[in-house]
Design an enzyme around this catalytic site. Structure first.
Site, PDB file in Angstrom:
ATOM      1  N   TYR A 281      27.430 -40.485 -47.758  1.00 15.32           N
ATOM      2  CA  TYR A 281      27.692 -39.618 -46.608  1.00 15.32           C
ATOM      3  C   TYR A 281      29.175 -39.230 -46.581  1.00 15.32           C
ATOM      4  O   TYR A 281      29.516 -38.057 -46.407  1.00 15.32           O
ATOM      5  CB  TYR A 281      27.284 -40.330 -45.306  1.00 15.32           C
ATOM      6  CG  TYR A 281      27.721 -39.623 -44.061  1.00 15.32           C
ATOM      7  CD1 TYR A 281      27.139 -38.414 -43.675  1.00 15.32           C
ATOM      8  CD2 TYR A 281      28.740 -40.142 -43.270  1.00 15.32           C
ATOM      9  CE1 TYR A 281      27.559 -37.747 -42.535  1.00 15.32           C
ATOM     10  CE2 TYR A 281      29.161 -39.481 -42.134  1.00 15.32           C
ATOM     11  CZ  TYR A 281      28.572 -38.287 -41.767  1.00 15.32           C
ATOM     12  OH  TYR A 281      28.998 -37.628 -40.643  1.00 15.32           O
TER      13      TYR A 281
ATOM     14  N   GLU B 252      24.975 -37.191 -33.230  1.00 18.44           N
ATOM     15  CA  GLU B 252      26.132 -37.799 -32.568  1.00 18.44           C
ATOM     16  C   GLU B 252      25.791 -38.235 -31.147  1.00 18.44           C
ATOM     17  O   GLU B 252      26.273 -39.271 -30.681  1.00 18.44           O
ATOM     18  CB  GLU B 252      27.341 -36.860 -32.562  1.00 18.44           C
ATOM     19  CG  GLU B 252      27.943 -36.600 -33.927  1.00 18.44           C
ATOM     20  CD  GLU B 252      28.621 -37.802 -34.581  1.00 18.44           C
ATOM     21  OE1 GLU B 252      28.786 -38.854 -33.930  1.00 18.44           O
ATOM     22  OE2 GLU B 252      28.986 -37.688 -35.763  1.00 18.44           O
TER      23      GLU B 252
ATOM     24  N   TRP C 299      27.467 -45.562 -36.336  1.00 18.11           N
ATOM     25  CA  TRP C 299      26.998 -44.387 -37.064  1.00 18.11           C
ATOM     26  C   TRP C 299      26.021 -44.772 -38.166  1.00 18.11           C
ATOM     27  O   TRP C 299      25.073 -44.056 -38.435  1.00 18.11           O
ATOM     28  CB  TRP C 299      28.180 -43.595 -37.612  1.00 18.11           C
ATOM     29  CG  TRP C 299      27.747 -42.372 -38.358  1.00 18.11           C
ATOM     30  CD1 TRP C 299      27.905 -42.134 -39.685  1.00 18.11           C
ATOM     31  CD2 TRP C 299      27.053 -41.228 -37.850  1.00 18.11           C
ATOM     32  NE1 TRP C 299      27.365 -40.914 -40.030  1.00 18.11           N
ATOM     33  CE2 TRP C 299      26.829 -40.337 -38.911  1.00 18.11           C
ATOM     34  CE3 TRP C 299      26.592 -40.870 -36.574  1.00 18.11           C
ATOM     35  CZ2 TRP C 299      26.184 -39.118 -38.760  1.00 18.11           C
ATOM     36  CZ3 TRP C 299      25.941 -39.652 -36.427  1.00 18.11           C
ATOM     37  CH2 TRP C 299      25.740 -38.796 -37.501  1.00 18.11           C
TER      38      TRP C 299
END
Length: 187
Positions: free
Chosen positions: A18, A40, A48
């Site tokens: 990522y 988000e 995350w």
């Protein structure tokens, strides 16, 4: 010789991929911006990596983040989402996704695209910070405060300043790669 990466992503292949391929790359495509906005908002209060591990499940559950379809979700769809163990099952965040899809489309109607609206806050160019250590990155800024306030005024939910700043980092509105990271100059 191994590439130097930002310290936050080290040790997890999914996180590293990522970081290497997406994080901080300027995103101007509305569909991708919507996906990051929703991810988000689900990340709020969580890590995350938790969201990243569930990303494919989110895509399936939310019709590949097709905001036009999401605006039409009814209570049966909400109930199904809240039973889906592949995603983060938070009633407020699921409902916020639907209202955010509607607000997203209203912004598109007003500005021509969500991209035009959101990138207008940075004059269409990424803010390039010079962080030596990822831990020095702020959780929010005056700009993320202002964007958050404007998004809320437009009906968006779960878009506090910290969520907005994380969105800005993810979509390349701000480059918070460490200066020694191989991606710093690439993005």
């Amino acid at each position: 010789m191994e590439k130097h990466r930002c310290g936050w992503c080290l040790g997890d292949p999914l996180y590293e991929a990522y970081h290497d391929e997406e994080w901080g790359v300027p995103v101007k495509d509305d569909a991708t911006l919507f996906e990051f906005l929703i991810l988000e908002t689900f990340q709020a209060g969580l890590s995350w990596i938790t969201v990243l591990r569930k990303r494919d499940n989110f895509r399936k559950a939310f019709d590949h983040f097709d905001y036009k379809k999401i605006t039409a979700y009814d209570q049966d769809k909400v109930d199904a989402l809240l039973k889906d163990t592949g995603i983060i099952r938070n009633k407020l965040k699921v409902n916020a996704t639907i209202s955010n899809a509607k607000a997203f489309m209203q912004v598109q109607e007003e500005f021509g695209s969500f991209s035009t609206y959101i990138w207008g806050f940075v004059d269409g160019k990424p803010i390039k910070n010079a962080l030596k250590n990822y831990k020095d990155a702020p959780a929010n800024t005056e700009l993320s405060d202002a964007i958050s306030k404007d998004l809320k005024k437009r009906g968006f939910k779960f878009v506090g300043s910290t969520v907005v700043y994380a969105f800005m980092q993810a979509t390349g509105m701000v480059n918070d790669h460490e200066t020694s990271c191989f991606r710093y100059h690439e993005v």
